[in-house]
Design an enzyme around this catalytic site. Sequence first.
Site, PDB file in Angstrom:
ATOM      1  N   HIS A  70      64.121  42.108  25.947  1.00  0.00           N
ATOM      2  CA  HIS A  70      62.800  42.295  25.346  1.00  0.00           C
ATOM      3  C   HIS A  70      62.451  41.107  24.458  1.00  0.00           C
ATOM      4  CE1 HIS A  70      59.808  45.486  23.665  1.00  0.00           C
ATOM      5  NE2 HIS A  70      59.330  44.269  23.481  1.00  0.00           N
ATOM      6  N   ASP A 108      63.250  42.288  20.738  1.00  0.00           N
ATOM      7  CA  ASP A 108      61.787  42.355  20.539  1.00  0.00           C
ATOM      8  C   ASP A 108      61.301  41.149  19.729  1.00  0.00           C
ATOM      9  OD1 ASP A 108      59.181  43.141  20.821  1.00  0.00           O
ATOM     10  OD2 ASP A 108      59.354  44.991  19.669  1.00  0.00           O
ATOM     11  N   ASN A 142      52.555  40.301  27.800  1.00  0.00           N
ATOM     12  CA  ASN A 142      51.334  40.317  26.963  1.00  0.00           C
ATOM     13  C   ASN A 142      50.943  38.919  26.497  1.00  0.00           C
ATOM     14  OD1 ASN A 142      53.505  40.218  25.180  1.00  0.00           O
ATOM     15  ND2 ASN A 142      52.415  41.312  23.557  1.00  0.00           N
ATOM     16  N   HIS A 200      59.265  38.203  23.486  1.00  0.00           N
ATOM     17  CA  HIS A 200      57.876  37.741  23.652  1.00  0.00           C
ATOM     18  C   HIS A 200      57.835  36.223  23.551  1.00  0.00           C
ATOM     19  CE1 HIS A 200      55.976  41.740  23.446  1.00  0.00           C
ATOM     20  NE2 HIS A 200      57.004  42.038  22.661  1.00  0.00           N
ATOM     21  N   LEU A 201      57.433  35.603  24.641  1.00  0.00           N
ATOM     22  CA  LEU A 201      57.161  34.167  24.626  1.00  0.00           C
ATOM     23  C   LEU A 201      55.636  34.123  24.660  1.00  0.00           C
ATOM     24  CD1 LEU A 201      59.878  33.279  27.273  1.00  0.00           C
ATOM     25  CD2 LEU A 201      60.074  33.130  24.785  1.00  0.00           C
ATOM     26  N   ASP A 236      53.853  46.389  27.426  1.00  0.00           N
ATOM     27  CA  ASP A 236      54.350  46.316  26.046  1.00  0.00           C
ATOM     28  C   ASP A 236      53.342  45.661  25.100  1.00  0.00           C
ATOM     29  OD1 ASP A 236      56.402  46.724  24.045  1.00  0.00           O
ATOM     30  OD2 ASP A 236      56.501  44.542  23.982  1.00  0.00           O
TER      31      ASP A 236
HETATM   32 ZN   LIG Z   1      56.478  47.276  22.171  1.00  0.00          ZN
HETATM   33 ZN   LIG Z   2      57.645  43.978  22.290  1.00  0.00          ZN
END
Ligand SMILES: [Zn+2]
Ligand SMILES: [Zn+2]
Length: 425
Positions: free
Chosen positions: A62, A306, A96, A64-65, A153
């Site tokens: 999990h 995350d 996202n 995020h890039l 997400d």
């Molecule tokens: Zn999330």
């Molecule tokens: Zn996330």
Amino acid sequence: MSKTILIKNGRLIDPASKIDKVLDVFIKGGKISKIGANLKASGAKVLDAKGKIVLPGLIDMHTHLREPGRENVETILSGSIAAVHGGFTSICCMPNTTPAIDNASTLEFVLEKAKKARCNVYPFAAITKERKGETLSEMAELASLGAVGFSDDGNGVRDSLLMRRAMEYSLMLDVPIVSHCEDESLSAGGSMNEGYTSTVLGLPGIPKESEETMVARDLMLAELTDAKLHICHVSTKRSVEFIRSAKKRGVKVTCEVTPHHFTLTEEVVKTFDTNTKVNPPLRTKEDIKAIEKGLRDGTIDIIASDHAPHLSTEKEFEYENAPFGMLGLQTTFALVMKQLVDRKVLTLSEAVGKLTVNPAKILKLNKGKIKVGEDADITVVDSKKQWQFRTEDIKSLSQNSPFIGWRFKGKTMCTIVGGEIRFLE
Ligand SMILES: [Zn+2]
Ligand SMILES: [Zn+2]
């Protein structure tokens, strides 16, 4: 051509094969070629791992890039550099981005960029077009191109019928639905856990029920469809209990917890440090206890960062107006050591399993174990090394971590990806 590497005298811990023994590992052609005692290899680069621990390369399910769209916040390359500094050899990036990874050309762009990353990067694709929760993405096409799972997400999928259909397709494609469980009609406007502390601080709250109602719904839909469901960032006691009982009934559910949710409580929000603002929010001591129990009894399968970069200019707002998210790639392993291994919540081997073989199984990646013939993705750590996480150590393009200044014991010393040394302390 990859060179040959001989890792000598390290304590090899491989949860997949239950090995915990001092052994040498010989790497050739990007693969693990030999494992044994007193190996010799003339011409090989020798890494002396005496007193250190040799692990399968860590996998973060999990991350995020921010590429495409916000390359000043994080790129696929910069995120992968932070990853290898944190011991990760594989990361899974969330869709996202701007635009979202909801179509073939964006997915192909990410996969192309991933080839130049410092670690393996596996993208998830969006469940719904533009992550709007209205129509399904072209899931079959995206899976065939290399999406390892589907997730909206950042947002929950409101429409239950749409979620049911997504699960039905995912079952045919044999990939997991990775669910951010949040009922936004309950959480809207909130910026921290709802309760006594939010009242005292005068901050709008996010009730636990906004997560738990969606966990319950998704478990029921997974039971109905027989699909593989993975629940992201479990943060409450009741979510853990729901998942435990669903597993007992045979529902194909797995779940993750983040280091910040087993380390920090809502109490730290009293500092008004916007780096403590995350979604789901930091909860209470009672929730952490339940998470620890869930980690111990296997209800919680994996630990994921995350990792969510934001610029300091974005975080320099009042608490209510700051965006959600904190960095995680460079502190995850250290927090696992500090909060779980040193406090004997998990053994080192159990903890490593939740960062290696378990995520590999969920995503059907041929990774997460040290075995002859497997890809040479290896992380060498020093479990006794004391260090402090400083701003200047941050490899991300963003610096939003509440753990800056924290002291840790246990550090990545070397990260090998596909037989190449990508980080060496
Ligand atoms: Zn999330
Ligand atoms: Zn996330």
